[in-house]
Design a protein around this motif. Structure first.
Motif, short mmCIF file in Angstrom:
data_model
loop_
_atom_site.label_atom_id
_atom_site.label_comp_id
_atom_site.label_asym_id
_atom_site.label_seq_id
_atom_site.Cartn_x
_atom_site.Cartn_y
_atom_site.Cartn_z
N PHE A 7 0.88 -1.13 -0.15
CA PHE A 7 -0.12 -0.04 0.03
C PHE A 7 0.71 1.29 0.03
O PHE A 7 0.59 2.27 -0.93
CB PHE A 7 -1.06 -0.18 1.15
CG PHE A 7 -1.81 1.27 1.23
CD1 PHE A 7 -2.66 1.57 0.65
CD2 PHE A 7 -1.53 2.12 2.45
CE1 PHE A 7 -3.46 2.53 0.57
CE2 PHE A 7 -2.18 3.34 2.37
CZ PHE A 7 -3.23 3.42 1.79
N SER A 8 1.85 1.21 0.98
CA SER A 8 2.85 2.37 0.86
C SER A 8 4.23 1.95 1.69
O SER A 8 4.12 0.91 2.25
CB SER A 8 2.13 3.50 1.79
OG SER A 8 1.89 3.24 2.93
N SER A 9 4.94 2.79 1.50
CA SER A 9 6.39 2.65 2.36
C SER A 9 6.84 4.09 2.73
O SER A 9 6.51 4.84 1.97
CB SER A 9 7.31 2.22 1.33
OG SER A 9 7.83 2.70 0.30
N THR A 10 7.63 3.89 3.95
CA THR A 10 8.16 5.29 4.34
C THR A 10 9.50 5.11 4.85
O THR A 10 10.08 4.01 5.26
CB THR A 10 7.12 5.74 5.50
OG1 THR A 10 7.25 4.71 6.61
CG2 THR A 10 5.80 6.00 5.19
N GLY A 11 9.85 6.33 5.59
CA GLY A 11 11.13 6.14 6.16
C GLY A 11 11.02 6.28 7.72
O GLY A 11 9.95 5.77 8.21
N LEU A 17 -5.89 0.43 6.55
CA LEU A 17 -6.97 -0.20 6.84
C LEU A 17 -7.98 0.31 6.14
O LEU A 17 -9.25 -0.44 5.67
CB LEU A 17 -7.31 -0.28 8.34
CG LEU A 17 -6.17 -0.93 9.14
CD1 LEU A 17 -6.39 -1.03 10.68
CD2 LEU A 17 -5.78 -2.32 8.76
N ALA A 18 -8.29 1.61 5.85
CA ALA A 18 -9.43 2.30 5.43
C ALA A 18 -9.32 1.90 3.82
O ALA A 18 -10.54 1.60 3.25
CB ALA A 18 -9.09 3.82 5.23
N SER A 19 -8.04 1.84 3.28
CA SER A 19 -8.06 1.29 1.92
C SER A 19 -8.59 0.00 1.58
O SER A 19 -9.12 -0.66 0.69
CB SER A 19 -6.61 1.17 1.44
OG SER A 19 -6.45 0.83 0.21
N GLU A 20 -8.33 -0.98 2.75
CA GLU A 20 -8.68 -2.24 2.71
C GLU A 20 -10.33 -2.41 2.95
O GLU A 20 -10.85 -3.17 2.07
CB GLU A 20 -8.09 -3.25 3.76
CG GLU A 20 -6.81 -3.63 3.57
CD GLU A 20 -6.34 -4.95 3.87
OE1 GLU A 20 -6.96 -5.49 4.97
OE2 GLU A 20 -5.53 -5.36 3.46
N ALA A 21 -10.80 -1.40 3.66
CA ALA A 21 -12.33 -1.39 3.89
C ALA A 21 -13.01 -1.02 2.43
O ALA A 21 -13.90 -1.39 2.19
CB ALA A 21 -12.54 -0.64 4.97
N ASP A 22 -12.32 0.01 1.88
CA ASP A 22 -12.89 0.53 0.56
C ASP A 22 -12.88 -0.42 -0.29
O ASP A 22 -13.78 -0.78 -1.08
CB ASP A 22 -11.99 1.60 0.07
CG ASP A 22 -12.36 2.79 0.89
OD1 ASP A 22 -13.26 3.04 1.86
OD2 ASP A 22 -11.57 3.79 0.73
N ALA A 23 -11.88 -1.51 -0.57
CA ALA A 23 -11.61 -2.36 -1.51
C ALA A 23 -12.76 -3.46 -1.27
O ALA A 23 -12.93 -4.45 -1.98
CB ALA A 23 -10.27 -2.96 -1.34
#
Length: 161
Positions: free
Chosen positions: A131-135, A150-156
């Motif tokens: 979904f994403s990556s960060t430092g 988790l919001a992205s998973e719920a939307d999917a």
């Protein structure tokens, strides 16, 4: 006779693109058991790359332990490509880490994801999509990233009405 020296920078971000799938490579667990990263798929993941002599990693691990203890909606996984098993466990325990730790001795996962600087954190959906990556993250930013995942998973999973 030459000496090959590999240096890993601290304080950067991860290298994977969104929508890339989590690579399936072998890692070594604390008890010297071999696992594949693909076996983690099936639940949302926070995968954090770190090592003990990385100062930003040291600071960040305390926040990761705190957020992990407060949440049960995502699985935390620590990946360490540099330290010995004992050093990895001791360093993490001193900072309150209780989640699963794995060694990436051959840097297979690190290379597959393009991790060039540490710490690096990957947020992975239940289906294995990155979904994403960060430092470097603090507790608040980590919570925000998890909420977004988790919001992205719920939307999917929502069905149209």
């Amino acid at each position: 006779m030459g000496v090959l020296l590999t240096l890993s920078a601290c304080g950067g971000s991860g290298g994977a693109d969104e929508s890339e799938m989590l690579p399936d490579v072998e890692l070594i667990g604390v008890g010297e058991t071999t696992v594949t990263s693909g076996s983690w798929i099936g639940e949302p993941l926070v995968i954090n790359f770190w090592f003990s002599t990385c100062i930003p990693c040291e600071r960040e691990l305390v926040d990761f332990a705190e957020v992990d203890a407060a949440r049960d909606d995502v699985r935390f996984i620590g990946v360490n490509p540099i330290d010995t098993p004992d050093a990895m466990v001791e360093f993490a325990a001193e900072r309150g880490v209780e989640y699963d730790l794995f060694r990436d001795e051959l840097a297979e996962l690190q290379e597959a994801l393009g991790v060039a600087q540490f710490p690096a954190t990957y947020f992975v959906a239940s289906d294995g999509t990155i979904f994403s990556s960060t430092g470097v993250l603090d507790a608040s930013s980590l919570d925000d990233e998890i909420d977004d995942l988790l919001a992205s998973e719920a939307d999917a999973t929502e069905t149209p009405t």
